[in-house]
Scaffold this active site. Structure first.
Site, PDB file in Angstrom:
ATOM      1  N   TYR A   1     -79.106  83.951   0.773  1.00 15.28           N
ATOM      2  CA  TYR A   1     -79.971  84.083   1.945  1.00 15.28           C
ATOM      3  C   TYR A   1     -79.314  85.044   2.909  1.00 15.28           C
ATOM      4  O   TYR A   1     -78.120  84.946   3.190  1.00 15.28           O
ATOM      5  CB  TYR A   1     -80.150  82.723   2.610  1.00 15.28           C
ATOM      6  CG  TYR A   1     -80.938  82.738   3.899  1.00 15.28           C
ATOM      7  CD1 TYR A   1     -82.313  82.981   3.901  1.00 15.28           C
ATOM      8  CD2 TYR A   1     -80.314  82.479   5.121  1.00 15.28           C
ATOM      9  CE1 TYR A   1     -83.034  82.973   5.087  1.00 15.28           C
ATOM     10  CE2 TYR A   1     -81.033  82.466   6.305  1.00 15.28           C
ATOM     11  CZ  TYR A   1     -82.399  82.712   6.284  1.00 15.28           C
ATOM     12  OH  TYR A   1     -83.121  82.696   7.459  1.00 15.28           O
TER      13      TYR A   1
ATOM     14  N   ASP B   1     -72.233  89.914   2.883  1.00 10.10           N
ATOM     15  CA  ASP B   1     -72.859  89.191   3.987  1.00 10.10           C
ATOM     16  C   ASP B   1     -71.946  88.013   4.336  1.00 10.10           C
ATOM     17  O   ASP B   1     -71.974  86.969   3.690  1.00 10.10           O
ATOM     18  CB  ASP B   1     -74.259  88.719   3.589  1.00 10.10           C
ATOM     19  CG  ASP B   1     -74.967  88.027   4.743  1.00 10.10           C
ATOM     20  OD1 ASP B   1     -74.327  87.833   5.808  1.00 10.10           O
ATOM     21  OD2 ASP B   1     -76.157  87.679   4.592  1.00 10.10           O
TER      22      ASP B   1
ATOM     23  N   LYS C   1     -73.105  84.122  13.446  1.00  8.10           N
ATOM     24  CA  LYS C   1     -72.615  82.749  13.613  1.00  8.10           C
ATOM     25  C   LYS C   1     -71.308  82.683  14.429  1.00  8.10           C
ATOM     26  O   LYS C   1     -71.352  82.855  15.632  1.00  8.10           O
ATOM     27  CB  LYS C   1     -72.530  82.073  12.240  1.00  8.10           C
ATOM     28  CG  LYS C   1     -73.957  81.989  11.630  1.00  8.10           C
ATOM     29  CD  LYS C   1     -74.125  81.131  10.416  1.00  8.10           C
ATOM     30  CE  LYS C   1     -75.628  80.986  10.133  1.00  8.10           C
ATOM     31  NZ  LYS C   1     -76.050  81.364   8.813  1.00  8.10           N
TER      32      LYS C   1
END
Ligand SMILES: *Cc1c(COP(=O)(O)O)cnc(C)c1O
Length: 443
Positions: A157, A252, A280
């Site tokens: 994702y 990522d 994050k």
């Protein structure tokens, strides 16, 4: 295997009337009652818990119930909730103005910290989310190479970026819709999907399309189909293949960055990507995303290059200050050893428990990131992850929730510990898990 009826009968929901009322209210004005899909509890059933406040490793809901939290806002809060240094940075920065739309030293300071910590980073461009970071990274790769195709992995994702919403993980996977409506065929026509850990599949994609592939994007540790680790040689193979075909390798690290070590998975695995996406933790609980890489690649971004990138709130001073405070705290000696120990204590404690109770399971842990699958087969890709017993996960989740422990409301998510998860909290979690298993066995 539990029946649907057993799965929706949660004794603890009687203790959460406030959450039930809050969800009803939210559903009237917010689609599905939530502003990010996984929060709706579709993967486990029941009503989402509405939060009033949090401190350290604990959440307090609107009914006053307390939970030991292993979601930690889905990763950003590696120092724990409401960490005093972050709160103070936010407060003192806000007093001087919330946004200027002009550069500040805070942006350079956070960029310098990232460059010092992340092995492949020489320059950093900030945006406001991980989604934006991967979107910009793809555009950058296409701009740099003049090519159009992208390779991604099933179950990975990368945020809500249209071109990457193919066989996506995280909440797209939880609700059984890994490909989104509203994404045109044209948008994903250039996206090639391969199974995670399938180096032969990657090789075949490059053999077929090599000269047209701009980039391969991967979660170096996959944390959005549950927690799946790369097999030995997989990441090195990706590095070799992308280099041989002139494609960029994008790691990522929105989830793994600053979590599995100060330099993320790339440092732990000693593989340098061309481009790294961050999010994050880098925002310390405020909205930040970032693209990082060597100057020769990063300078393709506007204004010096021709790959467009901009954002009204990009490099927002309050968000930068929260990120700086977070990375500074992570720079203290011994921090990553403590995080590793906390992750290992929880993973080993649960592992041991499942073995004693005869629960078929797989477990993985790297530093402050871990995960479990309820299956007897090793999980190396999405099809393996899907073999995990979702009904058992849901039952375990709710039995834990009722005992004051908040795990991710979906089996397709990783579990996070923070510096605030001390031995007592982790041991209390394992005790609660033991009681939860007992309750499930009696049901
Ligand atoms: C969370 C996540 C994203 C998306 O970040 P947002 O800030 O939610 O847009 C992208 N990639 C990975 C690996 C993630 O875990």
């Amino acid at each position: 295997m539990l029946t649907g009826k057993e799965r929706t009968r949660h004794p603890g929901s009687a203790a959460r009337p406030g959450s039930i009322a809050a969800f009803e209210r939210a559903k009237r004005v917010i689609p599905g009652g939530v502003n990010s899909t996984v929060r709706a509890f579709k993967g486990v059933g029941g009503t989402p818990v509405f939060i009033r406040s949090a401190a350290g490793c604990r959440l307090t809901d609107v009914d006053g119930n307390s939970y030991i939290d292993y979601v930690m806002s889905w990763g950003p809060l590696i120092l724990g909730h409401a960490h005093p240094a972050v709160v103070e940075a936010v407060r003192s920065t806000a007093e001087r103005g919330t946004s200027f739309g002009a550069p500040t030293d805070l942006e350079s300071e956070l960029a310098e910290m990232i460059v010092a910590m992340v092995p492949s980073a020489e320059k950093v461009r900030f945006c406001s989310s991980g989604t934006e970071a991967t979107m910009c990274a793809l555009r950058l790769a296409r701009g740099v190479t003049g090519r159009e195709k992208i390779v991604k992995f099933a179950g990975c994702y990368h945020g809500g970026t249209d071109a990457l919403l193919v066989s996506a993980g995280s909440s797209a996977l939880t609700i059984g819709k890994p490909d989104s409506a509203g994404v045109t065929r044209g948008t994903v026509a250039d996206t090639i999907v391969v199974a995670y850990n399938d180096l032969d599949g990657v090789r075949a994609a490059f053999d077929a399309h090599g000269s047209a592939i701009a980039a391969l994007i991967v979660e170096p540790y996959a944390g959005n189909m549950g927690f799946v680790l790369p097999q030995p040689g997989f990441l090195a193979g990706l590095r070799e293949l992308t280099r041989a075909h002139g494609a960029l390798l994008i790691f990522d690290e929105v989830m793994t960055g600053f979590r599995v070590g100060p330099g993320g998975a790339q440092e732990r695995e000693r593989i340098l990507p061309d481009v790294t996406t961050l999010g994050k933790i880098v925002g310390g609980g405020l909205p930040v995303g970032a693209v990082a890489g060597p100057a020769a690649i990063m300078d393709h971004f506007t204004p010096d290059g021709d790959v467009f990138q901009a954002g009204t709130l990009s490099g927002n001073p309050i968000a930068m200050a929260a990120g700086i405070a977070t990375l500074r705290a992570l720079g203290e000696p011994g921090v990553y050893a403590r995080l590793d120990a906390a992750g290992a204590r929880l993973a080993e404690g649960l592992d041991d428990l499942f073995v004693r109770h005869g629960v078929p399971h797989q477990s993985n842990q790297r530093g402050a990131m871990l995960g479990f699958f309820f299956t007897s087969r090793p999980v190396v890709d999405l099809s393996g992850a899907k073999a995990s017993d979702a009904a058992f996960y849901a039952a375990f989740f709710h039995a834990l929730l009722d005992r004051g422990v908040y795990f991710a409301p979906s089996q397709f998510e990783a579990t996070f510990v923070s510096l605030a998860h001390d031995d007592a909290a982790i041991d209390a979690t394992i005790d609660a898990a033991e009681a939860a298993l007992g309750a499930i066995e009696r049901a």
